[in-house]
Design an enzyme around this catalytic site. Sequence first.
Site, PDB file in Angstrom:
ATOM      1  N   GLY A 241      16.854  16.447  42.615  1.00 64.46           N
ATOM      2  CA  GLY A 241      16.011  17.291  43.446  1.00 64.46           C
ATOM      3  C   GLY A 241      15.926  18.749  43.066  1.00 64.46           C
ATOM      4  O   GLY A 241      15.105  19.489  43.625  1.00 64.46           O
ATOM      5  N   CYS A 345     -14.247  10.772  37.620  1.00 58.37           N
ATOM      6  CA  CYS A 345     -15.234  10.823  38.698  1.00 58.37           C
ATOM      7  C   CYS A 345     -14.579  10.880  40.069  1.00 58.37           C
ATOM      8  O   CYS A 345     -14.611   9.895  40.828  1.00 58.37           O
ATOM      9  CB  CYS A 345     -16.154   9.617  38.587  1.00 58.37           C
ATOM     10  SG  CYS A 345     -16.980   9.634  37.018  1.00 58.37           S
ATOM     11  N   TYR A 374       7.334  13.978  35.516  1.00 58.86           N
ATOM     12  CA  TYR A 374       6.312  13.386  36.383  1.00 58.86           C
ATOM     13  C   TYR A 374       4.898  13.634  35.848  1.00 58.86           C
ATOM     14  O   TYR A 374       3.959  13.807  36.606  1.00 58.86           O
ATOM     15  CB  TYR A 374       6.466  13.889  37.835  1.00 58.86           C
ATOM     16  CG  TYR A 374       7.853  13.657  38.369  1.00 58.86           C
ATOM     17  CD1 TYR A 374       8.304  12.364  38.619  1.00 58.86           C
ATOM     18  CD2 TYR A 374       8.741  14.711  38.592  1.00 58.86           C
ATOM     19  CE1 TYR A 374       9.599  12.133  39.079  1.00 58.86           C
ATOM     20  CE2 TYR A 374      10.033  14.489  39.046  1.00 58.86           C
ATOM     21  CZ  TYR A 374      10.450  13.196  39.283  1.00 58.86           C
ATOM     22  OH  TYR A 374      11.724  12.971  39.729  1.00 58.86           O
TER      23      TYR A 374
END
Length: 432
Positions: A241, A345, A374
Site C-alpha cells: 500500500g 471509442c 498497474y
Amino acid sequence: MNLGGFSYENGELFVEALSVSKIADAVPTPFYCYSASSIRNAYNLLRQKLASSRTSICFAVKANSNISVLRLLSELGSGMDIVSGGELERALAAGVEPSKIVFSGVGKTRAEISRALEVGIHQINVESPAELDAISDTARSLGRRAPIVFRVNPDVDARTHAKISTGKKGDKFGIAIDEIPGLYAKAVTSPELDVAGLAVHIGSQLLDLAPYRAAYERLASLTTKLRSHGHQVRRLDLGGGLGISYHFGAGPDLTEYAKIIEETFADLNCELTVEPGRWLVGPAGILVSEVLYVKNTGNMATAIVDAAMNDLMRPSLYGAVHPVLPARNVNKDASSAYQLVGPVCETSDVFGTYDALPELRSGDRVAFGCAGAYGASMASTYNSRDLVAEVLIDGDHFRIIRRRQTIGDLLALEAATPWQALRSCSDAKTAM
Ligand code: LLP
C-alpha cells in the site's frame, strides 16, 4: 525534479543510458519501458530501511507481473505476494522458490488452493470462514498441511481513493477482528492446518502513514490477545500500500514507515513481512506513445496519441493523472496546454490536461511517467487493440521482455461455430 532512472540530456529523454527516441525507433509505440536500476534502487532502499525490524519483502505481483521484472526482484532477495493461480505460475516461471510466495486474495478457487499446496507455498492468507473450510478440505484430500494466516479487516480508513481502500468495515476484504479469536481457536485444532499468524492490508496508494499505525496497533493487540488464549502467533504479514508521488515529488517518509513497524511490533518477536507493489516498480516505468493527430475540441488543443485507456487504465478508472514527459523537449519554457486522449471509442479515454508541454505535432513521442505499476498488468484488448510490448533497460542493455501481441494471437483464441460455417447469415436469422 528527481525522475529516478529517467533524465533529460540536451532535451532528449533517457532511460538509463538509452534515449527514448532511439528505443522508439526500434520498438513500435505504444510500449512500456522499465528501468532496472530504478527497481533495484527502490528495493535496496526499502530493504535497508526495514533491516532493523528484520521485515522481509514480498513483491505484490499484481503491480507488474512481467516475469523478467519478477526475476529481477527475486534475484535481489524479494519474495512474492500473489492473488491468483496465474500469478503463482508467473512467480514459479520466474524461478521464485514456493517457500517465498504468499497467496492473498479474497476468492481463491479450490483448484488454485490445491496447486498452491502441491508446490509447497509458504503461506495462504485466509479471507473468510468459508474459504478456511475450502483450504481445510483441499489440504486433507491432498494429505498436506496448509500454512495459513488470517487476514484481519481492522476497520481503518486508509484515506486513499475509495476504489482501492480495503481495510474498512464493509469492504469485501479480510475477516472482522472480533471473528478472529473464534476462527483461530477452531483452526488450531485441525491437523491439516498450520496456523502461523495474521495478515492485514488496508489499501493502496497510501500517502498518509497514520492509518498504518492504527491498523498495525490493532494487529499487535490482537496478537497479544490470541497469545493470552494460549495460541502461537509467529508470523505477521503487514500488507502493501505504500504510495508514490505521481508528480515526481517526495512520497511517504520511509524512515517513518519503518519506525512505525519497529515501534509497534518490536516486543512481539514475530516474523514480519510487507507486500509492496507500486512503491517498488511504479516510478520505474513509462508508457511511450506517439502523437497521431492534433485537433481543436472547443477551445482546447487535443493531441490524440496512439496509447489508450486499454493500455493504461488508471486515468479512466480512478481519475489518476500520470505525468507526461516529451521524448524530445528542447524548449525549457514550454507552456502549451493540451488535452491528451487515446483513440478508444469511450469519452473517458482521456489521459488528462497538461499545460507545460512543448508544441506537439504528429509523430512526436511522449511518455506517461510513473506507469511501472498497474499499467501493463491491468491492460486489456478493448477495441481489439493488441497488448503492447514491454522493454527492460539496464544501463545500456535493452531487451524486449514481452513482445507485442498480434491480432493473430487474439483471433487464434476464437473458434467459428460449425453452424455458422454451414449456413449463410440469413439462414441463421431464420433459425433464431
Ligand atoms: N497486498 C495485497 C493483499 C493487495 O491487495 C495489494 C494491492 C498489495 C499488497 C499491493 O499494494 P501496493 O503496494 O501496490 O499499493 N489498481 C490500483 C491498485 C490496486 C491495488 C490492489 N491491491 C491502482 O492502479 O492504483
